[in-house]
Design a protein around this motif. Structure first.
Motif, PDB file in Angstrom:
ATOM      1  N   MET A 137     -11.164  18.671   3.017  1.00 20.11           N
ATOM      2  CA  MET A 137     -11.911  17.748   2.564  1.00 20.11           C
ATOM      3  C   MET A 137     -10.977  16.987   1.840  1.00 20.11           C
ATOM      4  SD  MET A 137     -15.215  17.535   1.948  1.00 20.11           S
ATOM      5  CE  MET A 137     -16.987  18.144   3.781  1.00 20.11           C
ATOM      6  N   ASN A 138     -10.438  17.643   0.957  1.00 15.32           N
ATOM      7  CA  ASN A 138      -9.088  16.801   0.426  1.00 15.32           C
ATOM      8  C   ASN A 138      -8.244  16.290   1.249  1.00 15.32           C
ATOM      9  OD1 ASN A 138      -8.833  15.970  -1.685  1.00 15.32           O
ATOM     10  ND2 ASN A 138      -7.933  17.391  -2.906  1.00 15.32           N
ATOM     11  N   ALA A 139      -7.297  16.793   2.032  1.00 10.84           N
ATOM     12  CA  ALA A 139      -6.360  16.338   2.889  1.00 10.84           C
ATOM     13  C   ALA A 139      -6.824  15.334   4.013  1.00 10.84           C
ATOM     14  CB  ALA A 139      -6.186  17.575   3.837  1.00 10.84           C
ATOM     15  N   PRO A 140      -7.644  14.704   4.541  1.00 10.47           N
ATOM     16  CA  PRO A 140      -8.299  13.880   4.767  1.00 10.47           C
ATOM     17  C   PRO A 140      -8.482  11.859   3.808  1.00 10.47           C
ATOM     18  CG  PRO A 140      -9.514  15.246   6.167  1.00 10.47           C
ATOM     19  CD  PRO A 140      -8.836  16.039   4.379  1.00 10.47           C
ATOM     20  N   ASP A 141      -9.041  12.312   2.914  1.00 10.08           N
ATOM     21  CA  ASP A 141      -9.224  11.604   1.820  1.00 10.08           C
ATOM     22  C   ASP A 141      -7.758  11.335   1.594  1.00 10.08           C
ATOM     23  OD1 ASP A 141     -12.174  11.262   1.963  1.00 10.08           O
ATOM     24  OD2 ASP A 141     -12.479  12.996  -0.037  1.00 10.08           O
ATOM     25  N   ASN A 142      -6.499  12.439   1.021  1.00  8.08           N
ATOM     26  CA  ASN A 142      -5.412  12.023   0.746  1.00  8.08           C
ATOM     27  C   ASN A 142      -4.830  10.887   1.553  1.00  8.08           C
ATOM     28  OD1 ASN A 142      -3.155  11.418  -0.684  1.00  8.08           O
ATOM     29  ND2 ASN A 142      -2.720  14.051  -0.631  1.00  8.08           N
ATOM     30  N   HIS A 143      -4.835  11.621   2.486  1.00  7.10           N
ATOM     31  CA  HIS A 143      -4.635  10.947   4.066  1.00  7.10           C
ATOM     32  C   HIS A 143      -4.928   9.297   3.914  1.00  7.10           C
ATOM     33  CE1 HIS A 143      -2.471   9.976   8.273  1.00  7.10           C
ATOM     34  NE2 HIS A 143      -3.278   9.376   8.783  1.00  7.10           N
ATOM     35  N   LEU A 144      -6.583   8.753   3.738  1.00  2.00           N
ATOM     36  CA  LEU A 144      -6.494   7.442   4.191  1.00  2.00           C
ATOM     37  C   LEU A 144      -6.627   6.836   3.144  1.00  2.00           C
ATOM     38  CD1 LEU A 144      -8.594   5.715   5.532  1.00  2.00           C
ATOM     39  CD2 LEU A 144     -10.191   6.794   3.393  1.00  2.00           C
ATOM     40  N   GLU A 145      -6.163   7.581   1.940  1.00  2.00           N
ATOM     41  CA  GLU A 145      -5.948   7.153   1.009  1.00  2.00           C
ATOM     42  C   GLU A 145      -4.039   6.572   0.520  1.00  2.00           C
ATOM     43  OE1 GLU A 145      -4.522   7.419  -4.501  1.00  2.00           O
ATOM     44  OE2 GLU A 145      -5.816   8.676  -3.130  1.00  2.00           O
ATOM     45  N   ARG A 146      -3.478   6.686   1.237  1.00  2.00           N
ATOM     46  CA  ARG A 146      -1.793   6.864   1.443  1.00  2.00           C
ATOM     47  C   ARG A 146      -1.569   5.692   2.406  1.00  2.00           C
ATOM     48  NH1 ARG A 146       1.033  10.599   4.522  1.00  2.00           N
ATOM     49  NH2 ARG A 146      -0.440  12.713   2.579  1.00  2.00           N
ATOM     50  N   ARG A 147      -2.380   5.942   3.885  1.00  4.84           N
ATOM     51  CA  ARG A 147      -2.995   4.616   4.660  1.00  4.84           C
ATOM     52  C   ARG A 147      -2.916   3.376   4.062  1.00  4.84           C
ATOM     53  NH1 ARG A 147       0.119   2.746   8.006  1.00  4.84           N
ATOM     54  NH2 ARG A 147      -1.421   1.731   9.909  1.00  4.84           N
ATOM     55  N   ALA A 148      -3.645   3.395   4.092  1.00  9.01           N
ATOM     56  CA  ALA A 148      -4.188   1.824   2.954  1.00  9.01           C
ATOM     57  C   ALA A 148      -2.860   1.333   1.757  1.00  9.01           C
ATOM     58  CB  ALA A 148      -5.450   2.444   2.386  1.00  9.01           C
ATOM     59  N   ARG A 149      -2.207   2.655   1.334  1.00  2.00           N
ATOM     60  CA  ARG A 149      -1.634   1.781   0.140  1.00  2.00           C
ATOM     61  C   ARG A 149      -0.461   1.466   0.885  1.00  2.00           C
ATOM     62  NH1 ARG A 149      -1.745   3.603  -5.105  1.00  2.00           N
ATOM     63  NH2 ARG A 149      -3.378   5.113  -5.685  1.00  2.00           N
ATOM     64  N   GLU A 150       0.113   2.145   1.987  1.00  2.00           N
ATOM     65  CA  GLU A 150       1.451   1.085   3.307  1.00  2.00           C
ATOM     66  C   GLU A 150       0.902   0.287   3.756  1.00  2.00           C
ATOM     67  OE1 GLU A 150       1.890   4.491   5.600  1.00  2.00           O
ATOM     68  OE2 GLU A 150       2.464   5.777   4.502  1.00  2.00           O
ATOM     69  N   LEU A 151      -0.324  -0.074   3.851  1.00  2.00           N
ATOM     70  CA  LEU A 151      -0.659  -1.383   4.686  1.00  2.00           C
ATOM     71  C   LEU A 151      -0.691  -2.168   3.920  1.00  2.00           C
ATOM     72  CD1 LEU A 151      -3.873   0.143   7.333  1.00  2.00           C
ATOM     73  CD2 LEU A 151      -1.946  -1.121   7.715  1.00  2.00           C
ATOM     74  N   TYR A 152      -1.622  -2.035   2.199  1.00  2.00           N
ATOM     75  CA  TYR A 152      -1.254  -3.110   1.166  1.00  2.00           C
ATOM     76  C   TYR A 152       0.124  -3.618   0.891  1.00  2.00           C
ATOM     77  CZ  TYR A 152      -1.266  -4.680  -2.919  1.00  2.00           C
ATOM     78  OH  TYR A 152      -1.660  -5.749  -4.407  1.00  2.00           O
ATOM     79  N   ARG A 153       0.962  -2.494   1.215  1.00  2.00           N
ATOM     80  CA  ARG A 153       2.342  -2.966   0.741  1.00  2.00           C
ATOM     81  C   ARG A 153       3.003  -3.658   1.729  1.00  2.00           C
ATOM     82  NH1 ARG A 153       3.220   3.061  -1.917  1.00  2.00           N
ATOM     83  NH2 ARG A 153       2.660   3.141  -3.736  1.00  2.00           N
ATOM     84  N   GLU A 154       2.784  -3.446   2.945  1.00  3.23           N
ATOM     85  CA  GLU A 154       3.515  -4.154   4.233  1.00  3.23           C
ATOM     86  C   GLU A 154       2.764  -5.741   4.198  1.00  3.23           C
ATOM     87  OE1 GLU A 154       2.897  -3.915   8.994  1.00  3.23           O
ATOM     88  OE2 GLU A 154       3.367  -2.307   8.216  1.00  3.23           O
ATOM     89  N   ALA A 155       1.406  -5.518   3.461  1.00  2.00           N
ATOM     90  CA  ALA A 155       0.278  -7.352   3.833  1.00  2.00           C
ATOM     91  C   ALA A 155       0.968  -7.714   2.426  1.00  2.00           C
ATOM     92  CB  ALA A 155      -0.472  -7.097   3.845  1.00  2.00           C
ATOM     93  N   SER A 156       1.170  -7.238   1.576  1.00  2.00           N
ATOM     94  CA  SER A 156       1.786  -7.882   0.958  1.00  2.00           C
ATOM     95  C   SER A 156       3.141  -8.415   0.685  1.00  2.00           C
ATOM     96  CB  SER A 156       2.165  -7.318  -0.792  1.00  2.00           C
ATOM     97  OG  SER A 156       2.966  -6.062  -0.810  1.00  2.00           O
ATOM     98  N   ARG A 157       3.968  -8.117   1.229  1.00  2.00           N
ATOM     99  CA  ARG A 157       5.495  -8.794   1.760  1.00  2.00           C
ATOM    100  C   ARG A 157       5.525  -9.828   2.595  1.00  2.00           C
ATOM    101  NH1 ARG A 157       7.406  -3.044   3.797  1.00  2.00           N
ATOM    102  NH2 ARG A 157       6.904  -1.621   1.340  1.00  2.00           N
ATOM    103  N   HIS A 158       4.744 -10.270   2.898  1.00  2.78           N
ATOM    104  CA  HIS A 158       4.089 -11.192   4.516  1.00  2.78           C
ATOM    105  C   HIS A 158       3.415 -12.055   3.859  1.00  2.78           C
ATOM    106  CE1 HIS A 158       6.316  -8.382   6.567  1.00  2.78           C
ATOM    107  NE2 HIS A 158       5.989  -7.804   6.698  1.00  2.78           N
ATOM    108  N   VAL A 159       2.471 -12.161   2.227  1.00  8.67           N
ATOM    109  CA  VAL A 159       2.173 -13.403   2.544  1.00  8.67           C
ATOM    110  C   VAL A 159       2.497 -14.471   1.742  1.00  8.67           C
ATOM    111  CG1 VAL A 159      -0.098 -13.313   0.659  1.00  8.67           C
ATOM    112  CG2 VAL A 159       0.260 -11.250   1.297  1.00  8.67           C
ATOM    113  N   ASP A 160       1.638 -16.019   2.103  1.00  2.00           N
ATOM    114  CA  ASP A 160       2.923 -17.057   1.566  1.00  2.00           C
ATOM    115  C   ASP A 160       2.811 -17.172   0.088  1.00  2.00           C
ATOM    116  OD1 ASP A 160       4.070 -19.209   2.377  1.00  2.00           O
ATOM    117  OD2 ASP A 160       1.202 -20.555   1.756  1.00  2.00           O
ATOM    118  N   PRO A 161       3.629 -17.795  -0.271  1.00  2.00           N
ATOM    119  CA  PRO A 161       4.429 -17.585  -1.605  1.00  2.00           C
ATOM    120  C   PRO A 161       2.225 -18.599  -2.289  1.00  2.00           C
ATOM    121  CG  PRO A 161       6.367 -18.455  -0.763  1.00  2.00           C
ATOM    122  CD  PRO A 161       5.179 -18.318   0.432  1.00  2.00           C
ATOM    123  N   ALA A 162       2.027 -19.684  -2.144  1.00  2.00           N
ATOM    124  CA  ALA A 162       1.419 -20.481  -2.350  1.00  2.00           C
ATOM    125  C   ALA A 162      -0.218 -19.567  -2.929  1.00  2.00           C
ATOM    126  CB  ALA A 162       1.120 -21.464  -1.886  1.00  2.00           C
TER     127      ALA A 162
END
Length: 127
Positions: free
Chosen positions: A1-26
């Motif tokens: 059960m711990n493995a799917p939660d860990n995978h979901l958390e890792r995927r959410a972090r990757e998406l957040y970092r990628e989206a934060s690189r493309h955010v408008d400065p304003a």
């Protein structure tokens, strides 16, 4: 059960970092300002919460101490000592005179004097 939660958390972090690189400065500046404002409000509310946590028990302790003090010191009623040494509580607010058996017998020895005093005290008050 711990493995799917860990995978979901890792995927959410990757998406957040990628989206934060493309955010408008304003937009990023507005997000940072909103974050700072939310953190400042959280600090003020946590201060009020901490103050409430201190004052509530202190107020409860004060109320308990007041009740304990009130209950431990009863109202003392006036007492009278009879000639045989028995102490009796005297009802000072009662409308009836004290019972002859419970009252001091010396009060009944000079009833004429008390009658004279009552009669003359009225005439003295009218002057």
């Amino acid at each position: 059960m711990n493995a799917p939660d860990n995978h979901l958390e890792r995927r959410a972090r990757e998406l957040y970092r990628e989206a934060s690189r493309h955010v408008d400065p304003a937009v990023a500046a507005r997000l940072r300002a909103a974050r700072r404002e939310a953190l400042a409000k959280a600090d003020h509310s946590s201060l009020a919460h901490r103050l409430l946590q201190l004052l509530l028990p202190a107020g409860a302790f004060a109320a308990i101490a007041f009740v304990a003090l009130f209950m431990s010191s009863p109202v003392q009623r006036p007492t009278a000592v009879t000639p045989n040494g028995v102490t009796l509580a005297v009802d000072v607010d009662g409308e009836l005179p004290p019972d002859a058996a419970a009252a001091d017998p010396t009060l009944y020895q000079n009833l004429d004097f008390y009658g004279w005093l009552a009669k003359n005290s009225d005439s003295e008050a009218s002057r």
